[in-house]
Design an enzyme around this catalytic site. Structure first.
Site, PDB file in Angstrom:
ATOM      1  N   HIS A 100      68.314  44.776  36.008  1.00 49.24           N
ATOM      2  CA  HIS A 100      67.825  44.293  37.298  1.00 49.24           C
ATOM      3  C   HIS A 100      69.058  44.250  38.198  1.00 49.24           C
ATOM      4  O   HIS A 100      70.166  43.948  37.736  1.00 49.24           O
ATOM      5  CB  HIS A 100      67.309  42.860  37.228  1.00 49.24           C
ATOM      6  CG  HIS A 100      66.160  42.622  36.304  1.00 49.24           C
ATOM      7  ND1 HIS A 100      66.313  42.378  34.975  1.00 49.24           N
ATOM      8  CD2 HIS A 100      64.830  42.537  36.550  1.00 49.24           C
ATOM      9  CE1 HIS A 100      65.129  42.170  34.421  1.00 49.24           C
ATOM     10  NE2 HIS A 100      64.206  42.267  35.355  1.00 49.24           N
ATOM     11  N   ASP A 103      71.145  41.240  37.614  1.00 44.74           N
ATOM     12  CA  ASP A 103      71.881  41.138  36.344  1.00 44.74           C
ATOM     13  C   ASP A 103      73.272  41.702  36.525  1.00 44.74           C
ATOM     14  O   ASP A 103      74.214  41.275  35.867  1.00 44.74           O
ATOM     15  CB  ASP A 103      71.240  41.980  35.220  1.00 44.74           C
ATOM     16  CG  ASP A 103      69.771  41.726  35.017  1.00 44.74           C
ATOM     17  OD1 ASP A 103      69.340  40.603  35.265  1.00 44.74           O
ATOM     18  OD2 ASP A 103      69.071  42.681  34.619  1.00 44.74           O
ATOM     19  N   ASP A 339      64.092  44.902  25.314  1.00 44.17           N
ATOM     20  CA  ASP A 339      63.853  43.735  26.172  1.00 44.17           C
ATOM     21  C   ASP A 339      63.680  42.560  25.210  1.00 44.17           C
ATOM     22  O   ASP A 339      62.581  42.032  25.024  1.00 44.17           O
ATOM     23  CB  ASP A 339      62.607  43.959  27.033  1.00 44.17           C
ATOM     24  CG  ASP A 339      62.496  42.925  28.136  1.00 44.17           C
ATOM     25  OD1 ASP A 339      63.269  41.952  28.104  1.00 44.17           O
ATOM     26  OD2 ASP A 339      61.636  43.084  29.025  1.00 44.17           O
TER      27      ASP A 339
END
Ligand code: XLS
Ligand code: NI
Ligand code: NI
Length: 441
Positions: A100, A103, A339
């Site tokens: 992201h 991040d 993830d």
């Protein structure tokens, strides 16, 4: 740049008889399975948010793992994170990463300052990728759900200002993805859903979400982006009801708004089970609709009703997953993004490596089993035979569009009764075949 994980070398493949916890038992990157190397078949990716940022904080307690990377200044920390991420990827033989925007680099006082700081970090990553071209970006995305401005959604916010801000953030995240040569861009509807319909204009919110997605696709294509766009379905959490509930719901949405040619699915195992589906179901729905794209590899806990994001260790599930992937022709732009996060109690630096090794070995086993399921042929042959009535006679006439309702009535009347045309579904026999294949590897 110093070494972050001193004492942990490059993780070797030692085979199934090794007792070394810091070795792969099944993931052998150069071994060919199903016509390609494991490295090419599995396309593992590191998730920047869990691995580089997630410190075990939950709503009952503070972090347990140190993810400061030895830096207190946010900008220095962002760069240290890059160095540490590249070291982890290198030591684990992981070729891809997913991120992201936030991040990589946090928010600062204004959008322009935030963007400038993000540029510094993506420049730094681009440099490192130039020095080591084996490291690639699987996909990028925008974190349009954590800041208070997104409390009522981003693309589905009641505020047009928030929609505009989200669009600006996504534009920049697309730029970052393109700059890093990303193969994909993900829309996960973090807060794109609702808590109560008493305050919600659902029709407008869905129309607006589609507007944002269309704008994003058109912008990305206009700057030369040729990769995939994915929607990542999830039924709930953080909102009570997420609009992107599951693959079937998302496909209906995409078709309604003419976006179905532009988007594929990023299927997450734990999201599938939250939607009361199996992981394989979600993959199959995507595959039969030509919308299979990428995978967020993790697993949930059957006793817990939220996204626990555990590293996948259930080999039965990884095998059924890889069976769908192989049947879809393998990954093109997509891959297996972990993830996933180590449990809060698994807080040491070694736990990062143990977690990835566990996940990668589980998928390597899954790949080998799936390949064997296909080459063994018993399962596919059973399915083929089960549907053989569609290849000749009345079945073929129906498929070819030659049979009318009157023809079918005539056929049924002439038969009088058709129950005898059915055979057993043989579920237990097939489950035993799968066990037999799994344990004869
Ligand atoms: C959250 C999602 C998220 C996406 C990326 O549940 O899985 O991590 O993958 O925004
Ligand atoms: Ni995900
Ligand atoms: Ni998730």
């Amino acid at each position: 740049m110093g070494e972050f994980f001193k004492g942990i070398g490059k993780i070797p493949y030692e085979g199934k008889n090794s007792a070394n916890p810091l070795a792969f038992k099944y993931y052998n990157p150069e071994e060919v399975v199903g016509g390609k190397t494991m490295r090419e078949q599995l396309k593992f990716a590191l998730s920047w948010w869990h691995t580089m940022g997630g410190d075990g904080t939950d709503m009952f307690g503070v972090g347990t793992a140190d993810k400061t990377w030895g830096q207190t200044d946010p900008s220095a920390r962002a760069k240290a994170k890059v160095d540490a991420a590249f070291e982890i990827m290198d030591k684990l033989s992981i070729d891809y990463f997913c991120f992201h925007d936030r991040d990589l680099s946090p928010e600062y006082g204004s959008l322009s300052e935030t963007n400038a700081k993000l540029d510094e970090v993506t420049d730094y990553i681009a440099e490192k990728m130039k020095a080591d071209p084996t490291k690639k970006c699987l996909w990028g995305t925008a974190k349009c759900f954590d800041h208070p401005r997104y409390m009522h959604g981003a693309g589905t916010s009641p505020s047009a200002d928030v929609f505009a801000f989200a669009a600006a953030q996504i534009k920049k995240a697309i730029d970052a993805t393109v700059k890093l040569g990303g193969n994909g861009y993900v829309f996960w509807g973090g807060r794109e859903g609702y808590e109560t319909l008493l305050n919600t204009d659902m029709g407008l919110e869905l129309d607006n979400m589609a507007r944002l997605m269309r704008l994003a696709v058109d912008y990305a294509r206009s700057i030369g982006y040729t990769g995939d766009f994915y929607v990542e379905p999830k039924p709930k959490e953080p909102t009570k009801h997420q609009y992107d509930f599951d693959t079937a719901t998302v496909l209906g949405f995409l078709r309604k708004y003419g976006l179905d040619k532009d988007f594929k699915m990023n299927i997450e195992a734990n999201h599938a089970t939250l939607a009361q589906h199996t992981f394989q179901h979600e993959l199959r729905v995507a595959r039969v609709n030509g919308a299979f794209g990428s995978i967020d590899a993790n697993q949930g806990d059957t006793l817990l009703g939220w996204d626990t994001d555990q590293f996948p260790t259930n080999v039965y599930e990884t095998a059924l997953c890889m069976y769908e992937v192989l049947k879809a022709g393998g990954f093109t732009n997509g891959g297996l993004n972990f993830d996933a996060k180590a449990r809060r109690g698994s807080f040491t630096p070694e736990d990062i490596f143990h977690s990835y090794i566990a996940g990668m070995d589980s998928f390597a086993l899954g790949l080998k089993i799936a390949d064997r399921m296909i080459s063994d042929g018993r399962i596919d042959k059973f399915v083929e035979d089960r549907y053989s009535s569609w290849t000749t006679g009345i079945g073929k006439d129906i498929i070819d569009g030659r049979a009318t309702m009157a023809d079918l009535e005539k056929y049924a009347l002439s038969k009088g009764e058709v129950t005898a045309s059915l055979g057993s579904g043989r579920q237990e026999m097939l489950e035993a075949v799968m066990n037999n294949i799994m344990f004869s590897l």
